[in-house]
Motif scaffolding. Structure first.
Motif, PDB file in Angstrom:
ATOM      1  N   UNK A   2      23.978  -3.748  10.703  1.00  0.00           N
ATOM      2  CA  UNK A   2      24.623  -3.369   9.453  1.00  0.00           C
ATOM      3  C   UNK A   2      23.720  -2.519   8.571  1.00  0.00           C
ATOM      4  N   UNK A   3      22.411  -2.599   8.791  1.00  0.00           N
ATOM      5  CA  UNK A   3      21.487  -1.806   7.982  1.00  0.00           C
ATOM      6  C   UNK A   3      20.666  -0.912   8.902  1.00  0.00           C
ATOM      7  N   UNK A   4      20.167   0.169   8.323  1.00  0.00           N
ATOM      8  CA  UNK A   4      19.310   1.066   9.090  1.00  0.00           C
ATOM      9  C   UNK A   4      17.955   0.410   9.354  1.00  0.00           C
ATOM     10  N   UNK A   5      17.391   0.684  10.514  1.00  0.00           N
ATOM     11  CA  UNK A   5      16.076   0.193  10.875  1.00  0.00           C
ATOM     12  C   UNK A   5      15.105   1.367  11.010  1.00  0.00           C
ATOM     13  N   UNK A   6      13.834   1.048  10.922  1.00  0.00           N
ATOM     14  CA  UNK A   6      12.766   2.022  11.109  1.00  0.00           C
ATOM     15  C   UNK A   6      11.833   1.481  12.184  1.00  0.00           C
ATOM     16  N   UNK A   7      11.278   2.370  13.003  1.00  0.00           N
ATOM     17  CA  UNK A   7      10.311   1.956  14.022  1.00  0.00           C
ATOM     18  C   UNK A   7       8.902   2.276  13.525  1.00  0.00           C
ATOM     19  N   UNK A   8       8.027   1.284  13.536  1.00  0.00           N
ATOM     20  CA  UNK A   8       6.616   1.494  13.231  1.00  0.00           C
ATOM     21  C   UNK A   8       5.795   1.302  14.486  1.00  0.00           C
ATOM     22  N   UNK A   9       4.883   2.240  14.764  1.00  0.00           N
ATOM     23  CA  UNK A   9       4.043   2.173  15.961  1.00  0.00           C
ATOM     24  C   UNK A   9       2.584   2.310  15.540  1.00  0.00           C
ATOM     25  N   UNK A  10       1.760   1.379  15.994  1.00  0.00           N
ATOM     26  CA  UNK A  10       0.321   1.416  15.734  1.00  0.00           C
ATOM     27  C   UNK A  10      -0.371   1.592  17.078  1.00  0.00           C
ATOM     28  N   UNK A  11      -0.785   2.831  17.340  1.00  0.00           N
ATOM     29  CA  UNK A  11      -1.323   3.194  18.655  1.00  0.00           C
ATOM     30  C   UNK A  11      -2.818   2.886  18.726  1.00  0.00           C
ATOM     31  N   UNK A  12      -3.195   2.035  19.650  1.00  0.00           N
ATOM     32  CA  UNK A  12      -4.606   1.710  19.853  1.00  0.00           C
ATOM     33  C   UNK A  12      -5.062   2.094  21.241  1.00  0.00           C
ATOM     34  N   UNK A  13      -6.358   2.081  21.444  1.00  0.00           N
ATOM     35  CA  UNK A  13      -6.902   2.472  22.744  1.00  0.00           C
ATOM     36  C   UNK A  13      -6.583   1.488  23.850  1.00  0.00           C
ATOM     37  N   UNK A  14      -6.360   0.218  23.502  1.00  0.00           N
ATOM     38  CA  UNK A  14      -6.078  -0.820  24.500  1.00  0.00           C
ATOM     39  C   UNK A  14      -4.624  -1.266  24.464  1.00  0.00           C
ATOM     40  N   UNK A  15      -4.114  -1.534  23.255  1.00  0.00           N
ATOM     41  CA  UNK A  15      -2.717  -1.955  23.118  1.00  0.00           C
ATOM     42  C   UNK A  15      -2.029  -1.119  22.037  1.00  0.00           C
ATOM     43  N   UNK A  16      -0.715  -1.062  22.151  1.00  0.00           N
ATOM     44  CA  UNK A  16       0.111  -0.371  21.166  1.00  0.00           C
ATOM     45  C   UNK A  16       1.063  -1.380  20.547  1.00  0.00           C
ATOM     46  N   UNK A  17       0.995  -1.518  19.226  1.00  0.00           N
ATOM     47  CA  UNK A  17       1.888  -2.430  18.505  1.00  0.00           C
ATOM     48  C   UNK A  17       3.133  -1.655  18.084  1.00  0.00           C
ATOM     49  N   UNK A  18       4.292  -2.275  18.274  1.00  0.00           N
ATOM     50  CA  UNK A  18       5.567  -1.648  17.913  1.00  0.00           C
ATOM     51  C   UNK A  18       6.373  -2.655  17.100  1.00  0.00           C
ATOM     52  N   UNK A  19       7.081  -2.167  16.098  1.00  0.00           N
ATOM     53  CA  UNK A  19       7.908  -3.068  15.282  1.00  0.00           C
ATOM     54  C   UNK A  19       9.164  -2.348  14.824  1.00  0.00           C
ATOM     55  N   UNK A  20      10.233  -3.125  14.680  1.00  0.00           N
ATOM     56  CA  UNK A  20      11.427  -2.680  13.960  1.00  0.00           C
ATOM     57  C   UNK A  20      11.355  -3.280  12.562  1.00  0.00           C
ATOM     58  N   UNK A  21      11.551  -2.440  11.554  1.00  0.00           N
ATOM     59  CA  UNK A  21      11.516  -2.899  10.172  1.00  0.00           C
ATOM     60  C   UNK A  21      12.771  -2.453   9.452  1.00  0.00           C
ATOM     61  N   UNK A  22      13.115  -3.155   8.368  1.00  0.00           N
ATOM     62  CA  UNK A  22      14.195  -2.660   7.527  1.00  0.00           C
ATOM     63  C   UNK A  22      13.631  -1.654   6.524  1.00  0.00           C
ATOM     64  N   UNK A  23      14.483  -1.089   5.693  1.00  0.00           N
ATOM     65  CA  UNK A  23      14.051   0.007   4.831  1.00  0.00           C
ATOM     66  C   UNK A  23      13.232  -0.464   3.626  1.00  0.00           C
ATOM     67  N   UNK A  24      13.080  -1.782   3.472  1.00  0.00           N
ATOM     68  CA  UNK A  24      12.211  -2.282   2.404  1.00  0.00           C
ATOM     69  C   UNK A  24      10.873  -2.783   2.965  1.00  0.00           C
ATOM     70  N   UNK A  25      10.637  -2.571   4.270  1.00  0.00           N
ATOM     71  CA  UNK A  25       9.330  -2.863   4.845  1.00  0.00           C
ATOM     72  C   UNK A  25       9.175  -4.247   5.435  1.00  0.00           C
ATOM     73  N   UNK A  26      10.285  -4.988   5.578  1.00  0.00           N
ATOM     74  CA  UNK A  26      10.203  -6.295   6.243  1.00  0.00           C
ATOM     75  C   UNK A  26      10.194  -6.091   7.750  1.00  0.00           C
ATOM     76  N   UNK A  27       9.254  -6.753   8.451  1.00  0.00           N
ATOM     77  CA  UNK A  27       9.231  -6.681   9.917  1.00  0.00           C
ATOM     78  C   UNK A  27      10.320  -7.591  10.470  1.00  0.00           C
ATOM     79  N   UNK A  28      11.212  -7.020  11.262  1.00  0.00           N
ATOM     80  CA  UNK A  28      12.323  -7.774  11.854  1.00  0.00           C
ATOM     81  C   UNK A  28      11.973  -8.229  13.272  1.00  0.00           C
ATOM     82  N   UNK A  29      11.335  -7.354  14.032  1.00  0.00           N
ATOM     83  CA  UNK A  29      10.917  -7.669  15.406  1.00  0.00           C
ATOM     84  C   UNK A  29       9.627  -6.902  15.667  1.00  0.00           C
ATOM     85  N   UNK A  30       8.648  -7.553  16.310  1.00  0.00           N
ATOM     86  CA  UNK A  30       7.413  -6.833  16.665  1.00  0.00           C
ATOM     87  C   UNK A  30       6.921  -7.305  18.025  1.00  0.00           C
ATOM     88  N   UNK A  31       6.283  -6.404  18.726  1.00  0.00           N
ATOM     89  CA  UNK A  31       5.754  -6.723  20.048  1.00  0.00           C
ATOM     90  C   UNK A  31       4.650  -5.720  20.392  1.00  0.00           C
TER      91      UNK A  31
END
Length: 323
Positions: A2-31
């Motif tokens: 029902x709401x738009x999501x944003x993808x945040x990616x934190x790229x590291x040399x060993x692992x890459x963190x990915x998250x779906x967030x809402x437009x106010x910056x709450x993390x909804x899902x991360x892996x």
């Protein structure tokens, strides 16, 4: 969805963190996914695209509801063109067109910035810098990173290298080599690696010293930054001397940044910042010693509160700033 999501990616040399967030910056899902550096790093963007697709399928969501992807990457970035420079840890060639590559595999708008800049944005949006428009963020980890925000905007510099606080020279003559190719950088002193180097140097240079840190050194064959802080809390003289040296250089650099920029807040993050009062009280004392009076009265040193989430939250902020 029902709401738009944003993808945040934190790229590291060993692992890459990915998250779906809402437009106010709450993390909804991360892996996390491993960062695959094989074959000149060509799989990195492909794997990120596939990971986003798979997670959307798992959640029964549509890509059409994603506003875009923001990514923090370890190196200087040309924000306008999404080109990343000097990325030896990721096996890409210099001037790598990261934005274009990720847009190609995801068919989504992509915004790229330096990872420390993203951490600064994250702390400004949802962390210790919330409410501040003028902010300096310093991450004290394996290295020392930095991000400068002026009037709510990341300071990029002419070649995307602004905010490289870890590479301010603090020991102009006879300093230790830094991974950047210079010597005597703040990173060689105030990072976890630098603290270990200083402690090991003192241990090897003072054979008559028989304190707590020497016990740790003999038992483990090495010391870690945490050992130095733990022993300092027990009054170990050599550990306290190491912390005094670190706090002097860090406090002086922060004061000079304060004198140059007069930010509302200086936010310290990364593993070393978790040392607490044993380090921070001494850093504050040196800041107060070297800061211009109005800076000392108006700039507050705070500890980052977002931890490992700062990068993905700040990366998502890149998207929100464009929408």
């Amino acid at each position: 969805m029902t709401e738009k999501w944003v993808v945040g990616v934190d790229l590291g040399g060993t692992t890459t963190k990915i998250a779906f967030l809402n437009t106010t910056g709450d993390i909804l899902h991360k892996w996390e996914i491993p960062t695959d550096n094989r074959e000149d790093g060509k799989y990195i963007t492909i794997n990120i695209g596939e990971a986003i697709e798979q997670k959307l399928q798992e959640l029964g969501q549509s890509k059409a509801n994603l506003l875009g992807i923001g990514m923090g990457a370890p190196g200087p970035v040309d924000y306008t063109n999404g080109i990343i420079y000097n990325v030896v840890n990721l096996a890409w060639e210099d001037n790598y067109p990261l934005k274009a590559k990720l847009e190609q595999v995801t068919s989504l708008p992509v915004y790229i910035d330096n990872d420390a800049n993203c951490a600064a944005l994250g702390e400004m949006w949802r962390g210790a810098g919330a409410g501040a428009k003028d902010l300096v963020c310093v991450t004290l980890g394996t290295g020392v990173g930095g991000g400068v925000i002026a009037n709510g905007k990341i300071v990029q510099g002419i070649s995307g290298a602004a905010g490289e606080i870890g590479h301010i020279t603090v020991i102009p003559e006879g300093g230790a080599p830094c991974n950047c190719g210079k010597t005597g950088c703040l990173e060689t002193v105030a990072s976890a690696t630098g603290i270990v180097r200083l402690a090991t140097q003192k241990l090897n240079g003072e054979p008559e010293y028989q304190g707590k840190l020497m016990e740790v050194f003999k038992n483990k064959g090495k010391v870690e930054a945490k050992d130095v802080f733990d022993c300092a809390r027990e009054g170990d003289s050599l550990s306290l001397a190491v912390i005094d040296e670190v706090a002097f250089h860090l406090g002086l650099v922060l004061a000079n940044l304060g004198n140059s920029l007069n930010p509302e807040k200086i936010v310290l993050g990364g593993g070393v910042s978790k040392a607490g009062a044993i380090l921070l009280d001494k850093v504050q004392a040196n800041f107060d010693r070297f800061a211009f009076s109005r800076v000392k009265d108006s700039t507050k040193i705070s500890i980052a509160i977002l931890g490992n989430d700062a990068g993905v939250i700040g990366a998502a902020c890149l998207v929100m700033n464009e929408n």
